[in-house]
Scaffold this active site. Structure first.
Site, PDB file in Angstrom:
ATOM      1  N   TRP A  62      23.576  -5.141  60.195  1.00 32.44           N
ATOM      2  CA  TRP A  62      22.169  -5.502  59.990  1.00 32.44           C
ATOM      3  C   TRP A  62      21.980  -6.993  59.731  1.00 32.44           C
ATOM      4  CZ3 TRP A  62      21.369  -7.658  55.206  1.00 32.44           C
ATOM      5  CH2 TRP A  62      22.284  -7.342  54.187  1.00 32.44           C
ATOM      6  N   TRP A 109       4.221  -2.763  48.993  1.00 31.36           N
ATOM      7  CA  TRP A 109       5.591  -2.874  49.519  1.00 31.36           C
ATOM      8  C   TRP A 109       6.020  -4.340  49.532  1.00 31.36           C
ATOM      9  CZ3 TRP A 109       9.700  -0.021  50.354  1.00 31.36           C
ATOM     10  CH2 TRP A 109       9.579   1.361  50.561  1.00 31.36           C
ATOM     11  N   TRP A 127      30.800  -1.843  60.326  1.00 32.14           N
ATOM     12  CA  TRP A 127      29.834  -2.343  61.308  1.00 32.14           C
ATOM     13  C   TRP A 127      30.535  -3.064  62.458  1.00 32.14           C
ATOM     14  CZ3 TRP A 127      25.288  -0.281  60.634  1.00 32.14           C
ATOM     15  CH2 TRP A 127      24.766  -0.069  59.351  1.00 32.14           C
ATOM     16  N   GLU A 141       0.829  -1.192  51.776  1.00 30.16           N
ATOM     17  CA  GLU A 141       1.672  -2.171  52.474  1.00 30.16           C
ATOM     18  C   GLU A 141       1.764  -3.467  51.674  1.00 30.16           C
ATOM     19  OE1 GLU A 141       3.542  -1.670  55.285  1.00 30.16           O
ATOM     20  OE2 GLU A 141       2.951   0.389  54.840  1.00 30.16           O
ATOM     21  N   ASN A 165       4.978  -3.862  63.286  1.00 29.47           N
ATOM     22  CA  ASN A 165       5.879  -3.312  62.273  1.00 29.47           C
ATOM     23  C   ASN A 165       6.589  -2.041  62.729  1.00 29.47           C
ATOM     24  OD1 ASN A 165       6.968  -3.447  59.502  1.00 29.47           O
ATOM     25  ND2 ASN A 165       5.906  -1.488  59.273  1.00 29.47           N
ATOM     26  N   TRP A 174      15.155  -4.704  56.993  1.00 34.90           N
ATOM     27  CA  TRP A 174      16.420  -4.487  57.692  1.00 34.90           C
ATOM     28  C   TRP A 174      17.337  -3.560  56.893  1.00 34.90           C
ATOM     29  CZ3 TRP A 174      18.344  -4.822  62.348  1.00 34.90           C
ATOM     30  CH2 TRP A 174      17.618  -5.545  63.304  1.00 34.90           C
TER      31      TRP A 174
END
Length: 474
Positions: A364, A282, A311, A279, A346, A387
């Site tokens: 988004w 990331w 969208w 993590e 998360n 996102w």
């Protein structure tokens, strides 16, 4: 005189700018710039503003105890910073400025302008890596390019860290007699336009608190992290993200503490502690991407072709999502928790992001902005990366045909409905067997106090997949 400019690195320990700035016998001063207008333009949550300013207050006291004065400048926008900083450097007789590198585009442009403005009065600027374990540009492919895919980045990051190593530097020694410090609450110019300065008691500031949380997690939770991290009703995560985002603790300190706890650095998923380390990797990946692809800071998708996706911008549907009125219990519980606490687990971030983009088909960017406006740990790189992953427009994004089912996600990760009942008061008395699909039960009881589902997930899922398939045909 040397000036150390604090930004998202509000700590004394393991702070490269502070360490290098204090590496000589020259006098040292420190600076923090408050930019309320710019913060609002960047959608910074009020709870995050209060958290940062409370930590600045703590930092000012700690620096004063070392004989270093922390100067506060209120400069409304980044465009005004170079001139204001040049004036302060002239006033103090500064010859060298030290700061940790910013990775966001607006901040980089600001820093380039500062370098140019200070060069005119012969002030040298030193920009150091304080936000990543390994600086952007260090982790490269065999072709000497930065990575755009996470898994090979992760392997290369681990290899580079083995080659480079790192050292955690202690806070500087006192540089003179302690100095007085006027609390921010007593400075009328600080809170004007910001509001209440009192921080949320759920998020106490200070390096000692950040390290306490880190070591408590490593002592009690890191070995089970892979099994518990996805269950929001459990205390299965480190809850360090606000402290990392504000730089109260550094990612290097996290890696060093993990190594110390385990007696070495895990290298693969089979080894204890690797899931949490991954993590952190990331986090590094998203920060490196922000440097590699500046347009990520400009509301552009990682995959340029996805800019053509049709969208929705439906304000009523978006408001229902924001307020937790979707009729899907796990989504509503997550959003109400965010609105009340400024933080979201998360797994829940992935669920609600998938719901907004794949069930409501809403852009988004609206979700990204709303998260920033509410989160105490709002961080552009991580927020944008998450996102775009959920929306299918980003790096290592979930394949477009992978759409989270909000009902089964709730059943899997909140099986007894503990989290849902905590945050959705209308469902507090429902048995676990009905809490994830409450509508028939409520109807039998003659109750209409919880909204019906906004959309049929099965139908919405098909539409989301069609959006991406149509894009491929263009």
């Amino acid at each position: 005189m040397r000036l150390i400019w604090f930004r998202n690195d509000l700590r004394l320990s393991d702070n490269p700018a502070l360490r290098h700035g204090c590496a000589s016998d020259e006098p040292v001063a420190a600076l923090f710039i408050i930019s309320p207008t710019q913060w609002r333009q960047h959608k910074m949550a009020p709870i995050r503003q209060r958290f940062i300013l409370a930590q600045v207050d703590e930092l000012g006291r700690e620096l004063a105890a070392l004989g270093i004065q922390l100067h506060l400048l209120r400069v409304e926008t980044f465009a005004e910073v170079p001139a204001a900083l040049a004036d302060l450097c002239r006033e103090l007789g500064v010859t060298q400025l030290y700061a940790n590198q910013a990775i966001e585009l607006d901040e980089q442009r600001r820093d380039h302008a500062v370098t140019a403005a200070l060069a005119e009065q012969e002030v040298s600027c030193h920009w150091l890596n304080g936000c990543c374990v390994l600086p952007p540009g260090r982790v490269l492919t065999g072709g000497r390019e930065m990575f755009k895919v996470f898994t090979p980045f992760s392997r290369a990051w681990l290899k580079a860290l083995d080659e480079d190593g790192f050292v955690i530097h202690r806070a500087p020694a006192p540089r003179g007699e302690p100095l007085p410090w006027q609390p921010l609450a007593e400075r009328a110019s600080v809170d004007e336009g910001i509001g209440e300065l009192t921080p949320d008691p759920r998020w106490p500031v200070g390096e000692a608190e950040a390290l306490r949380r880190l070591h408590a997690f490593l002592d009690q939770g890191v070995l089970d992290y892979g099994e518990t991290r996805d269950f929001p009703a459990l205390a299965g995560t480190s809850i360090l993200s606000p402290y990392l985002a504000a730089g109260i603790v550094s990612p290097r300190q996290c890696v060093a503490a993990l190594q110390q706890r385990l007696g070495g650095r895990p290298q693969s998923k089979a080894q204890p502690g690797f899931v949490w380390l991954n993590e952190l990797i990331w986090r590094e990946f998203y920060r490196h991407l922000l440097v590699l692809i500046p347009t990520l800071s400009m509301n552009r998708p990682f995959k340029p072709e996805t800019a053509a996706l049709p969208w929705s911008w439906d304000p009523d549907a978006f408001a229902a999502w924001c307020e937790g009125r979707t009729g899907y219990p796990i989504v509503d519980a997550a959003m109400r928790c965010l609105n009340a606490t400024g933080w979201m687990h998360n797994r829940l971030r992935m669920i609600v992001a998938s719901f907004l983009t794949k069930d409501l088909h809403i852009h988004w960017r609206l979700g990204e902005d709303y998260f920033m406006s509410q989160l105490i740990d709002g961080d552009l790189a991580a927020n944008n990366g998450g996102w775009q992953w959920a929306a299918g427009t980003g790096a290592d994004a979930a394949p477009y045909f992978r759409v989270f089912n909000p009902t089964t996600q709730g059943q899997r990760f909140d099986p007894q409905g503990e989290f849902i009942r905590t945050w959705v008061s209308e469902l507090a008395d429902l048995p676990a067997t009905h809490v994830h699909q409450p509508h028939n039960w409520l109807r039998l009881k003659g109750r209409q106090d919880y909204p019906a589902p906004m959309v049929d997930h099965a139908v919405a899922r098909v539409r989301a997949i069609e959006m991406f398939r149509d894009l491929e045909k263009q």
